[in-house]
Write an enzyme that holds these catalytic residues in place. Structure first.
Site, PDB file in Angstrom:
ATOM      1  N   SER A  42       0.834  -1.210   0.000  1.00  0.00           N
ATOM      2  CA  SER A  42       0.000   0.000   0.000  1.00  0.00           C
ATOM      3  C   SER A  42       0.859   1.246   0.000  1.00  0.00           C
ATOM      4  O   SER A  42       1.776   1.387   0.796  1.00  0.00           O
ATOM      5  CB  SER A  42      -0.983   0.106   1.178  1.00  0.00           C
ATOM      6  OG  SER A  42      -0.947  -0.940   2.041  1.00  0.00           O
ATOM      7  N   HIS A  74      -5.307  -3.153  -3.397  1.00  0.00           N
ATOM      8  CA  HIS A  74      -4.216  -4.048  -3.775  1.00  0.00           C
ATOM      9  C   HIS A  74      -4.500  -4.509  -5.210  1.00  0.00           C
ATOM     10  O   HIS A  74      -5.441  -5.260  -5.436  1.00  0.00           O
ATOM     11  CB  HIS A  74      -4.151  -5.274  -2.852  1.00  0.00           C
ATOM     12  CG  HIS A  74      -3.718  -4.943  -1.462  1.00  0.00           C
ATOM     13  ND1 HIS A  74      -2.614  -5.493  -0.879  1.00  0.00           N
ATOM     14  CD2 HIS A  74      -4.247  -4.104  -0.547  1.00  0.00           C
ATOM     15  CE1 HIS A  74      -2.479  -5.008   0.337  1.00  0.00           C
ATOM     16  NE2 HIS A  74      -3.471  -4.170   0.563  1.00  0.00           N
ATOM     17  N   ARG A  95      -0.342  -9.304  -3.977  1.00  0.00           N
ATOM     18  CA  ARG A  95       0.256  -9.952  -2.809  1.00  0.00           C
ATOM     19  C   ARG A  95      -0.806 -10.796  -2.125  1.00  0.00           C
ATOM     20  O   ARG A  95      -1.921 -10.342  -1.928  1.00  0.00           O
ATOM     21  CB  ARG A  95       0.753  -8.863  -1.875  1.00  0.00           C
ATOM     22  CG  ARG A  95       1.478  -9.383  -0.654  1.00  0.00           C
ATOM     23  CD  ARG A  95       2.013  -8.241   0.204  1.00  0.00           C
ATOM     24  NE  ARG A  95       3.454  -8.224   0.297  1.00  0.00           N
ATOM     25  CZ  ARG A  95       4.186  -7.127   0.466  1.00  0.00           C
ATOM     26  NH1 ARG A  95       3.600  -5.945   0.505  1.00  0.00           N
ATOM     27  NH2 ARG A  95       5.485  -7.220   0.569  1.00  0.00           N
ATOM     28  N   THR A  96      -0.440 -12.019  -1.789  1.00  0.00           N
ATOM     29  CA  THR A  96      -1.315 -12.841  -0.952  1.00  0.00           C
ATOM     30  C   THR A  96      -0.812 -12.710   0.472  1.00  0.00           C
ATOM     31  O   THR A  96       0.366 -12.936   0.741  1.00  0.00           O
ATOM     32  CB  THR A  96      -1.268 -14.313  -1.419  1.00  0.00           C
ATOM     33  OG1 THR A  96      -1.758 -14.374  -2.770  1.00  0.00           O
ATOM     34  CG2 THR A  96      -2.141 -15.193  -0.536  1.00  0.00           C
ATOM     35  N   HIS A  97      -1.691 -12.265   1.365  1.00  0.00           N
ATOM     36  CA  HIS A  97      -1.288 -12.068   2.760  1.00  0.00           C
ATOM     37  C   HIS A  97      -1.478 -13.341   3.580  1.00  0.00           C
ATOM     38  O   HIS A  97      -2.398 -14.130   3.322  1.00  0.00           O
ATOM     39  CB  HIS A  97      -2.085 -10.919   3.388  1.00  0.00           C
ATOM     40  CG  HIS A  97      -1.645  -9.564   2.914  1.00  0.00           C
ATOM     41  ND1 HIS A  97      -2.162  -8.978   1.794  1.00  0.00           N
ATOM     42  CD2 HIS A  97      -0.714  -8.706   3.413  1.00  0.00           C
ATOM     43  CE1 HIS A  97      -1.571  -7.797   1.614  1.00  0.00           C
ATOM     44  NE2 HIS A  97      -0.698  -7.610   2.583  1.00  0.00           N
ATOM     45  N   GLU A 196      -2.525  -4.588  15.921  1.00  0.00           N
ATOM     46  CA  GLU A 196      -2.002  -5.015  17.212  1.00  0.00           C
ATOM     47  C   GLU A 196      -2.712  -4.278  18.346  1.00  0.00           C
ATOM     48  O   GLU A 196      -3.201  -3.163  18.178  1.00  0.00           O
ATOM     49  CB  GLU A 196      -0.492  -4.702  17.301  1.00  0.00           C
ATOM     50  CG  GLU A 196       0.337  -5.344  16.216  1.00  0.00           C
ATOM     51  CD  GLU A 196       0.127  -4.724  14.839  1.00  0.00           C
ATOM     52  OE1 GLU A 196      -0.158  -3.510  14.747  1.00  0.00           O
ATOM     53  OE2 GLU A 196       0.221  -5.467  13.840  1.00  0.00           O
ATOM     54  N   SER A 215       3.029  -8.414   6.567  1.00  0.00           N
ATOM     55  CA  SER A 215       3.567  -9.051   5.352  1.00  0.00           C
ATOM     56  C   SER A 215       5.088  -9.154   5.457  1.00  0.00           C
ATOM     57  O   SER A 215       5.640  -9.108   6.549  1.00  0.00           O
ATOM     58  CB  SER A 215       3.172  -8.222   4.116  1.00  0.00           C
ATOM     59  OG  SER A 215       3.816  -6.961   4.138  1.00  0.00           O
TER      60      SER A 215
HETATM   61  N1  HPA Z   1      -0.115  -2.611  12.147  1.00  0.00           N
HETATM   62  C1  HPA Z   1      -0.069  -3.643  11.268  1.00  0.00           C
HETATM   63  N2  HPA Z   1      -0.177  -3.486   9.970  1.00  0.00           N
HETATM   64  C2  HPA Z   1      -0.329  -2.238   9.491  1.00  0.00           C
HETATM   65  C3  HPA Z   1      -0.376  -1.130  10.339  1.00  0.00           C
HETATM   66  C4  HPA Z   1      -0.263  -1.324  11.740  1.00  0.00           C
HETATM   67  O1  HPA Z   1      -0.292  -0.384  12.546  1.00  0.00           O
HETATM   68  N3  HPA Z   1      -0.539  -0.043   9.529  1.00  0.00           N
HETATM   69  C5  HPA Z   1      -0.563  -0.499   8.249  1.00  0.00           C
HETATM   70  N4  HPA Z   1      -0.446  -1.831   8.212  1.00  0.00           N
END
Ligand code: HPA
Length: 276
Positions: A42, A74, A95-97, A196, A215
């Protein structure tokens, strides 16, 4: 998710599937070999147009083993781009997450395909949260190392791969020649797709992390296994949970990417132009 079988499902050999995918790319792009591959996360999308002239754009779903994109923002394409000095860059916009739950083979398939297509350098980019509180949204940082918190690996069986200098100090040096102000940090890959908690961010900080995301680390391991030299960039789209005073939103992440994309894509294209 469906129960339909996928080319990468066991007992398939993922490296043989990557060879087939690379042959698809040769057929669909008309380019026999690629020198460098870059995965655009992104905020990094416009770099494709700045790296050079697009020779071919193909929907990723036409290449063996690639999955449909899971997320808006994406783009699901692969592009072959020729640099002004005649090298070929495979631009991976699909991208595959890991959080999609299809397993690590599908997460790293694009990297293995890039290696099978000839690429010696893998540039991985992403949008991520920043733990370092002097960073701000819209800032690109180099990845100096990672902490893989997925409890998973693309390596199968007793395959032991050295990860010292995984994020090549040579390539980071080239990036800093382009922008000496680039800061760097340790990327922590969480499983996601939830962001998180503030406590998890504090944990990441106390074990040596500076960047949190979903990722890159698994892809970097696969790239090293394939013998590629790796360069990683994170766009800090937000300060991580609890570091930022406000709650996180996916929209905010996308917006930060859109605001920064012109600037950081120029940087990425300039760095790729200098990689030898
Ligand atoms: N955490 C995890 N992935 C992310 C974040 C984040 O704060 N911002 C963009 N992708």
């Amino acid at each position: 998710m469906t129960n339909q079988s996928h080319p990468l499902d066991a007992p398939a050999d993922p490296f043989a599937v990557a060879q087939t995918a690379a042959a698809d790319i040769v057929r669909l792009t008309g380019v026999d070999t690629h020198d460098i591959a870059v995965t655009l996360g992104s905020g990094w999308g416009p770099a494709a147009d700045l790296i050079g002239e697009t020779v071919a754009t193909i929907p990723a779903t036409e290449v063996t083993g690639f999955s449909k994109p899971a997320l808006e923002g994406h783009v699901g394409t692969l592009r072959s781009v020729r640099t002004p000095d005649g090298r070929h860059v495979l631009v991976i916009g699909a991208r595959t997450h890991y959080y999609e739950g299809h397993g690590v083979r599908r997460v790293v398939h694009s990297v293995r395909t890039a290696a099978a297509a000839g690429a010696k350098t893998m540039v991985l980019t992403n949008g991520a949260g920043g733990i370092t509180d002097t960073w701000s949204a819209g800032q690109p940082v180099l990845i100096s190392d990672h902490i893989n918190l997925t409890a998973d690996s693309p390596l199968e069986g007793a395959t032991f791969i050295d990860l010292t200098d995984l994020y090549s100090s040579r390539l980071r040096g080239i990036a800093r020649e382009v922008d000496p102000s680039l800061d760097e940090g340790v990327y922590c890959q969480f499983r996601g797709p939830h962001y998180e908690t503030p406590a998890e961010v504090q944990m990441a900080k106390s074990i040596g992390g500076h960047i949190v995301g979903m990722s890159t680390a698994l892809e970097a391991i696969a790239a090293r296994q394939a013998g590629m030299e790796v360069l990683g960039f994170s766009l800090i789209t937000n300060l991580a949970a609890g570091i930022s005073p406000s709650p996180l939103s996916h929209e905010e992440v996308i917006e930060a990417g859109q605001e920064a994309e012109g600037r950081i894509s120029r940087l990425l294209a300039d760095v790729i132009g200098r990689i030898r």
